[in-house]
Write a protein that holds these residues in place. Sequence first.
Motif, mmCIF file in Angstrom:
data_model
loop_
_atom_site.group_PDB
_atom_site.id
_atom_site.type_symbol
_atom_site.label_atom_id
_atom_site.label_comp_id
_atom_site.label_asym_id
_atom_site.label_seq_id
_atom_site.Cartn_x
_atom_site.Cartn_y
_atom_site.Cartn_z
ATOM 1 N N ALA A 162 8.362 5.548 -1.638
ATOM 2 C CA ALA A 162 8.461 5.064 -0.254
ATOM 3 C C ALA A 162 9.048 3.657 -0.221
ATOM 4 C CB ALA A 162 7.095 5.093 0.414
ATOM 5 N N LYS A 163 8.671 2.821 -1.209
ATOM 6 C CA LYS A 163 9.235 1.466 -1.285
ATOM 7 C C LYS A 163 10.749 1.534 -1.433
ATOM 8 C CE LYS A 163 5.525 -1.336 -3.183
ATOM 9 N NZ LYS A 163 5.134 -2.282 -4.221
ATOM 10 N N ALA A 164 11.216 2.375 -2.337
ATOM 11 C CA ALA A 164 12.658 2.498 -2.571
ATOM 12 C C ALA A 164 13.370 2.941 -1.298
ATOM 13 C CB ALA A 164 12.925 3.478 -3.711
ATOM 14 N N GLU A 165 12.766 3.866 -0.581
ATOM 15 C CA GLU A 165 13.365 4.341 0.671
ATOM 16 C C GLU A 165 13.413 3.209 1.711
ATOM 17 O OE1 GLU A 165 12.675 7.874 3.945
ATOM 18 O OE2 GLU A 165 11.934 8.163 1.897
ATOM 19 N N TYR B 185 13.468 -0.013 1.091
ATOM 20 C CA TYR B 185 14.472 -0.989 0.650
ATOM 21 C C TYR B 185 15.874 -0.515 1.017
ATOM 22 C CZ TYR B 185 10.793 -3.127 -2.267
ATOM 23 O OH TYR B 185 9.659 -3.736 -2.722
ATOM 24 N N GLY B 186 16.105 0.780 0.877
ATOM 25 C CA GLY B 186 17.399 1.350 1.260
ATOM 26 C C GLY B 186 17.682 1.178 2.745
ATOM 27 N N ILE B 187 16.673 1.434 3.558
ATOM 28 C CA ILE B 187 16.828 1.268 5.011
ATOM 29 C C ILE B 187 17.108 -0.190 5.351
ATOM 30 C CG2 ILE B 187 15.604 1.361 7.226
ATOM 31 C CD1 ILE B 187 14.134 3.881 6.062
ATOM 32 N N MET B 188 16.360 -1.109 4.731
ATOM 33 C CA MET B 188 16.585 -2.543 4.984
ATOM 34 C C MET B 188 17.998 -2.953 4.558
ATOM 35 S SD MET B 188 13.034 -4.528 4.148
ATOM 36 C CE MET B 188 12.198 -3.493 2.971
ATOM 37 N N GLY B 189 18.439 -2.454 3.421
ATOM 38 C CA GLY B 189 19.792 -2.756 2.955
ATOM 39 C C GLY B 189 20.855 -2.236 3.896
ATOM 40 N N ASP B 190 20.660 -1.018 4.395
ATOM 41 C CA ASP B 190 21.608 -0.435 5.356
ATOM 42 C C ASP B 190 21.664 -1.247 6.645
ATOM 43 O OD1 ASP B 190 22.192 1.587 3.567
ATOM 44 O OD2 ASP B 190 20.905 3.086 4.548
ATOM 45 N N LEU B 191 20.503 -1.670 7.133
ATOM 46 C CA LEU B 191 20.462 -2.487 8.353
ATOM 47 C C LEU B 191 21.184 -3.820 8.140
ATOM 48 C CD1 LEU B 191 16.781 -1.818 9.512
ATOM 49 C CD2 LEU B 191 18.882 -1.077 10.670
ATOM 50 N N ALA B 192 20.962 -4.437 6.992
ATOM 51 C CA ALA B 192 21.627 -5.711 6.690
ATOM 52 C C ALA B 192 23.145 -5.527 6.631
ATOM 53 C CB ALA B 192 21.100 -6.275 5.377
ATOM 54 N N LYS B 193 23.606 -4.424 6.048
ATOM 55 C CA LYS B 193 25.047 -4.145 5.985
ATOM 56 C C LYS B 193 25.650 -3.952 7.376
ATOM 57 C CE LYS B 193 24.985 -2.028 1.432
ATOM 58 N NZ LYS B 193 25.008 -0.766 0.700
ATOM 59 N N GLN B 194 24.828 -3.484 8.318
ATOM 60 C CA GLN B 194 25.281 -3.293 9.695
ATOM 61 C C GLN B 194 25.252 -4.602 10.489
ATOM 62 O OE1 GLN B 194 23.281 -0.020 11.722
ATOM 63 N NE2 GLN B 194 22.977 1.008 9.755
ATOM 64 N N GLY B 195 24.793 -5.671 9.849
ATOM 65 C CA GLY B 195 24.788 -6.975 10.509
ATOM 66 C C GLY B 195 23.455 -7.409 11.085
ATOM 67 N N TYR B 196 22.429 -6.609 10.897
ATOM 68 C CA TYR B 196 21.108 -6.993 11.387
ATOM 69 C C TYR B 196 20.510 -8.058 10.485
ATOM 70 C CZ TYR B 196 21.047 -2.982 14.520
ATOM 71 O OH TYR B 196 21.333 -2.077 15.507
ATOM 72 N N GLY C 22 0.770 -1.230 0.000
ATOM 73 C CA GLY C 22 0.000 0.000 0.000
ATOM 74 C C GLY C 22 0.806 1.286 0.000
ATOM 75 N N VAL C 23 2.128 1.194 -0.171
ATOM 76 C CA VAL C 23 2.930 2.421 -0.212
ATOM 77 C C VAL C 23 3.371 2.700 -1.644
ATOM 78 C CG1 VAL C 23 3.720 2.161 2.168
ATOM 79 C CG2 VAL C 23 5.124 1.292 0.331
#
Length: 83
Positions: free
Chosen positions: A12-15, A17-28, A7-8
């Motif tokens: 907003a989806k791209a943003e 996805y960017g946040i999820m990618g950043d979190l994964a790079k930090q080891g989350y 529903g976004v």
Amino acid sequence: MDEPTKGVDVGAKAEMYGIMGDLAKQGYGIILISSEMPEITGMADRVAVMCNGRKTGELPREEANAELILELSMEKETGKEAD
């Protein structure tokens, strides 16, 4: 995350996805549940497929494609004859 982009709009989806990618790079570790195949194949390092509450398969990113994911998500015959 259960259907985080449902529903976004595209921006907003791209943003997200960017946040999820950043979190994964930090080891989350992120568990992403999605009904959108491009989201699954584009974001996941590993895809676990379930059908009727049971895990029916797991695919690494390089093997995960829509055809295999859909095949694993279908209920299989158990060898019992239908009444």
